[in-house]
Scaffold this active site. Structure first.
Site, PDB file in Angstrom:
ATOM      1  N   GLU A 214      19.782 -41.001 -28.528  1.00 17.72           N
ATOM      2  CA  GLU A 214      18.597 -40.668 -29.325  1.00 17.72           C
ATOM      3  C   GLU A 214      17.905 -41.923 -29.852  1.00 17.72           C
ATOM      4  OE1 GLU A 214      17.336 -37.836 -29.233  1.00 17.72           O
ATOM      5  OE2 GLU A 214      19.020 -36.662 -28.496  1.00 17.72           O
ATOM      6  N   HIS A 223      14.567 -40.224 -20.370  1.00 13.13           N
ATOM      7  CA  HIS A 223      15.810 -39.798 -19.735  1.00 13.13           C
ATOM      8  C   HIS A 223      15.988 -40.536 -18.415  1.00 13.13           C
ATOM      9  CE1 HIS A 223      15.980 -35.870 -22.203  1.00 13.13           C
ATOM     10  NE2 HIS A 223      16.869 -36.727 -22.653  1.00 13.13           N
ATOM     11  N   CYS A 224      17.186 -41.014 -18.203  1.00 17.89           N
ATOM     12  CA  CYS A 224      17.466 -41.854 -17.038  1.00 17.89           C
ATOM     13  C   CYS A 224      17.707 -41.011 -15.792  1.00 17.89           C
ATOM     14  CB  CYS A 224      18.685 -42.722 -17.322  1.00 17.89           C
ATOM     15  SG  CYS A 224      19.121 -43.806 -15.944  1.00 17.89           S
ATOM     16  N   CYS A 248      22.938 -47.804 -17.831  1.00 17.12           N
ATOM     17  CA  CYS A 248      22.843 -48.373 -16.489  1.00 17.12           C
ATOM     18  C   CYS A 248      22.055 -49.682 -16.538  1.00 17.12           C
ATOM     19  CB  CYS A 248      22.184 -47.377 -15.533  1.00 17.12           C
ATOM     20  SG  CYS A 248      20.394 -47.207 -15.774  1.00 17.12           S
ATOM     21  N   CYS A 251      18.331 -49.303 -17.613  1.00 18.13           N
ATOM     22  CA  CYS A 251      18.144 -49.010 -19.040  1.00 18.13           C
ATOM     23  C   CYS A 251      18.518 -50.210 -19.906  1.00 18.13           C
ATOM     24  CB  CYS A 251      18.935 -47.767 -19.432  1.00 18.13           C
ATOM     25  SG  CYS A 251      18.214 -46.244 -18.753  1.00 18.13           S
TER      26      CYS A 251
END
Length: 294
Positions: A214, A223-224, A248, A251
């Site tokens: 969050e 969102h990945c 990841c 990100c």
């Protein structure tokens, strides 16, 4: 030109070409740890991605966003507990504070807890399973935003009450505002009942995942869809448990472009936390990333 000079030039050019053909460009941190990214599995019914057509957020997309960044005098993450917490829950919140300070490499503080009386009747409902639920949007707009410290870059509420985002939804694990940099999560579902020593780590791992997820949204991360990642969307605890606490490579690239932390120090800090708390799967992932940097 004499034959000797030709030989010298030929030798020089050959040496030059051999040097640059053998001297490969050193990989960046992001390129290096990308080797440890794990591909997302094929989507199936019930998954977050199954019923949502989300767009892939590239690094270039992320860079174009008008997003929050830590700055002088506004660079602290705050946790705002709301409710009546057991001693184990207080310990869980304290450890989450420690984790978030390592994950984001920013000072993180816990504010004094607010009582459940801050929730008016209009923000409460009784769910079909019998528990009281709190409207997540009310927590964001009417509690956290109004009490946001001046030096806060982000505020994350933590309640022991169950949350719902709107009337037609059953529940939500967490919710955040990109614009206002406030978010909330609930401990209610993370322990599958009362929190105890036996399920403490399971609940803690879920809390650190949802909290960092969050707050990641607050920093502009969508969102990945790139790999198994803490920024993956989640519908169920099974899905939450399947997703890594590890961000990841993509990100991490996004996050670091805003926060500018030292990658290796962050990894070492996280490794220490996972080791101390016996979160062995995440410890293994941190060690694998660190091993690539040797």
């Amino acid at each position: 030109m004499s034959p000797g000079k030709y030989n010298f030039i030929f030798f020089y050019l050959l040496t030059f070409l051999l040097f640059f053909s053998c001297h490969k460009k050193e990989k960046t941190y992001i390129e290096t740890i990308a080797l440890n990214d794990v591909q997302l599995p094929k989507v199936k019914p019930g998954d977050w991605r199954y019923s949502r057509d989300e767009q892939f957020q590239t690094f270039e997309d992320f860079q174009k966003l008008n997003k929050i960044r830590p700055e002088s005098g506004k660079n602290t993450i705050y946790l705002q507990p709301i409710g009546a917490f057991s001693e184990l829950q207080k310990k869980e919140i304290k450890l989450t504070k420690e984790y978030l300070s390592m994950y984001f490499q920013l000072e993180t503080k816990v504010l004094p807890a607010l009582p459940n009386s801050v929730f008016p009747k209009t923000a409460r409902r009784i769910f079909k399973e019998g528990q009281e639920q709190i409207l997540a949007g009310y927590v964001l707009d009417s509690i956290l935003l109004k009490r946001k410290p001046k030096d806060a870059v982000a505020v994350m509420g933590i309640t022991e009450k169950d949350l719902f985002p709107r009337p037609e939804w059953n529940y939500v694990f967490g919710q955040a505002s990109y614009i206002d940099a406030v978010g909330v999560t609930s401990l209610y579902r993370f322990s599958n009942g009362d929190l105890s020593e036996s399920n403490f780590n399971e609940s803690l791992e879920r809390l650190i995942k949802i909290s960092s997820h969050e707050i990641g949204h607050m920093f502009g991360l969508s969102h990945c869809l790139n790999a198994n990642c803490v920024m993956n969307g989640t519908n169920t605890l099974t899905e939450t448990d399947f997703h890594f606490a590890r961000a990841c490579s993509l990100c991490q690239q996004k996050l670091n472009s805003s926060i500018l932390y030292d990658h290796k120090k962050r990894l070492a800090d996280l490794k220490h936390f996972f080791e101390k708390q016996h979160l062995n799967s995440e410890l293994s992932r941190a060690e694998k990333d660190l091993n690539l940097l040797k």
